[in-house]
Design an enzyme around this catalytic site. Structure first.
Site, PDB file in Angstrom:
ATOM      1  N   GLU A  95       0.817  -1.212   0.000  1.00 21.79           N
ATOM      2  CA  GLU A  95       0.000   0.000   0.000  1.00 21.79           C
ATOM      3  C   GLU A  95       0.848   1.258   0.000  1.00 21.79           C
ATOM      4  OE1 GLU A  95      -3.582  -2.074   2.572  1.00 21.79           O
ATOM      5  OE2 GLU A  95      -3.130   0.031   2.883  1.00 21.79           O
ATOM      6  N   CYS A 108       3.568   8.302   1.018  1.00 19.03           N
ATOM      7  CA  CYS A 108       4.010   7.387   2.060  1.00 19.03           C
ATOM      8  C   CYS A 108       4.053   6.001   1.427  1.00 19.03           C
ATOM      9  CB  CYS A 108       2.999   7.455   3.207  1.00 19.03           C
ATOM     10  SG  CYS A 108       3.298   6.251   4.497  1.00 19.03           S
ATOM     11  N   CYS A 115       5.066  -7.268   7.482  1.00 18.77           N
ATOM     12  CA  CYS A 115       6.194  -6.774   8.288  1.00 18.77           C
ATOM     13  C   CYS A 115       6.561  -7.823   9.329  1.00 18.77           C
ATOM     14  CB  CYS A 115       5.800  -5.470   8.985  1.00 18.77           C
ATOM     15  SG  CYS A 115       7.163  -4.718   9.912  1.00 18.77           S
ATOM     16  N   CYS A 119       4.898  -5.256  16.036  1.00 22.02           N
ATOM     17  CA  CYS A 119       4.453  -4.300  17.060  1.00 22.02           C
ATOM     18  C   CYS A 119       2.965  -4.571  17.318  1.00 22.02           C
ATOM     19  CB  CYS A 119       4.657  -2.866  16.573  1.00 22.02           C
ATOM     20  SG  CYS A 119       6.376  -2.499  16.164  1.00 22.02           S
ATOM     21  N   CYS A 122       0.101  -2.273  15.588  1.00 19.01           N
ATOM     22  CA  CYS A 122       0.166  -1.947  14.161  1.00 19.01           C
ATOM     23  C   CYS A 122      -0.534  -3.001  13.317  1.00 19.01           C
ATOM     24  CB  CYS A 122       1.633  -1.831  13.745  1.00 19.01           C
ATOM     25  SG  CYS A 122       1.836  -1.511  11.987  1.00 19.01           S
ATOM     26  N   CYS A 354      -1.294   6.126   9.577  1.00 19.32           N
ATOM     27  CA  CYS A 354      -0.177   5.332  10.098  1.00 19.32           C
ATOM     28  C   CYS A 354      -0.672   4.056  10.754  1.00 19.32           C
ATOM     29  CB  CYS A 354       0.558   6.098  11.200  1.00 19.32           C
ATOM     30  SG  CYS A 354       1.243   7.615  10.651  1.00 19.32           S
TER      31      CYS A 354
END
Ligand code: SAH
Length: 372
Positions: A95, A108, A115, A119, A122, A354
């Site tokens: 994305e 961005c 990933c 975390c 996230c 984010c």
């Protein structure tokens, strides 16, 4: 047999020169192609009319322009925020988010699909680590954004910036976990003979991989650094960010200081605010204590703190700090001389903010919003 397996965006100018050499074409053809890719943003050999027809045909037959297929584009903020959901060949999601302001346009982008950093707060981490993106796959997200911006400009009535002004590596993935490909993308986009993005207009955000920070401190382009801190307490940070067990806070701050000393550049610490988890005034005080006297050199303050109210991620039991708690947290930091801002938000309505990038429904996670 036709084999178009070469992704042109994965080739540097010398790579294209080698290809031309192999094809018995003069070397200057490479520069022409390179200009089409990065100056004219072209992705159709038929439009490269300064090339001989035979070469255009060979390009069409033997190469392709990018690996990412645009699956959907979601728009928010009256069309000024645009999120692309790309699918890789195996449908893994990537994305990118284009944010258009009157005076600048920021994109961005992602450095990995999914990933590995896990975390807890996230959305991307929930996908696991699917792919490291190649330099070309990173670069083509910016080219998509540049074309998208051109289209918006043609249709819009108000002022729209003429070109992409900032590239931030804050999409999916951990850039320093894919350092070499990430850096190759910076070099490609920076090249003054091509896309020509100023080095100071790049920002990379890291979860806190110390070797990456130290490597960037030695790099020859002055790229901006953001470090995801999110807590000044090792126990809480390890709970939120498993990476902290490998690189605890003291080591991280030491590396950050090295970066500011070597580059003389200001870095930002990102701090996601989670209600009643890391947003108590005592925690702001602890953060101020950690940062004060640490990342300062002489009289120059070489850091600032960017507070990010947490954006909701489905399937977690976490909560977003309310406005009052955010302001309070900021007040304590300011009272202790810590320069800090609260991040202006874009794209929350299309899950483009984010930590909300999780592939929409390509990855089987339904997007809350239908495309408009
Ligand atoms: N891997 C890099 C880039 C990730 S995203 C990093 O960790 O820095 C960029 C920022 O968004 C990071 O600071 C990340 O911690 C933060 N973030 C992650 N999830 C978020 C969420 N749900 N709401 C707000 N910010 C989030």
């Amino acid at each position: 047999m036709s084999d178009n397996s070469i992704n042109l965006y994965d080739m540097s100018l010398p790579d294209i020169e080698n290809l031309m050499n192999k094809w018995d074409e003069p070397a200057f053809r490479a520069r022409q192609i390179y200009r089409h890719l990065y100056v004219h943003l072209g992705n159709d050999p038929n439009e490269m009319t300064d090339l001989p027809v035979a070469l255009r045909e060979r390009i069409a037959e033997k190469t392709h322009f990018g690996d990412l297929r645009v699956d959907r584009v979601l728009t928010g903020d009256h069309g000024m925020t645009r999120k692309a959901l790309f699918a890789m060949q195996d449908n893994s999601p990537v994305e990118s988010v284009l944010m258009i302001y009157p005076d600048r346009a920021t994109v961005c982008i992602s450095s990995q699909s999914g990933c590995p950093m896990q975390c807890t707060f996230c959305a991307t981490g929930k996908l696991g680590h699917l792919h490291d993106l190649t330099p070309g796959q990173i670069v083509e997200q910016v080219l998509w954004a540049a074309r998208e911006l051109n289209n918006v400009r043609k249709q819009a009535k108000g002022e729209i910036p003429g070109a992409i002004s900032n590239v931030v590596y804050m999409g999916m993935g951990e850039p320093f976990n894919n350092y070499d490909n990430w850096w190759a993308s910076v070099e490609r986009l920076h090249d003054p003979t091509g896309f020509n993005m100023g080095a100071r207009n790049f920002t990379v955000s890291t979860v806190g991989l110390v070797p990456g920070i130290l490597k960037l401190a030695e790099a020859d382009l002055p790229v901006n650094l953001a470090v995801s801190l999110h807590s000044a307490d090792d126990k809480l940070r390890s709970e939120m960010m498993p990476v902290n067990k490998r690189y605890p806070i003291t080591e991280l701050i030491d590396a950050a200081r090295t970066y500011t000393e070597k580059t003389r550049r200001r870095l930002s610490f990102e701090y996601v605010l989670l209600k009643e988890k890391n947003d108590f005034p005592e925690q702001a005080l602890q953060l101020a204590g950690l940062l004060r006297g640490n990342v300062t050199t002489g009289k120059t303050m070489l850091f600032h703190v960017n507070l990010i109210p947490w954006n909701p991620v489905p399937g977690t039991s976490l909560n977003r700090s309310d406005r009052k708690r955010v302001i309070n947290f900021q007040k304590v930091l300011k009272e202790h001389g810590i320069p800090c801002t609260v991040r202006v938000e874009r794209g929350t309505d299309i899950a483009a903010a984010c930590g909300q990038l999780a592939g929409g429904d390509i990855a089987g996670i339904r997007d809350e919003n239908s495309p408009d």
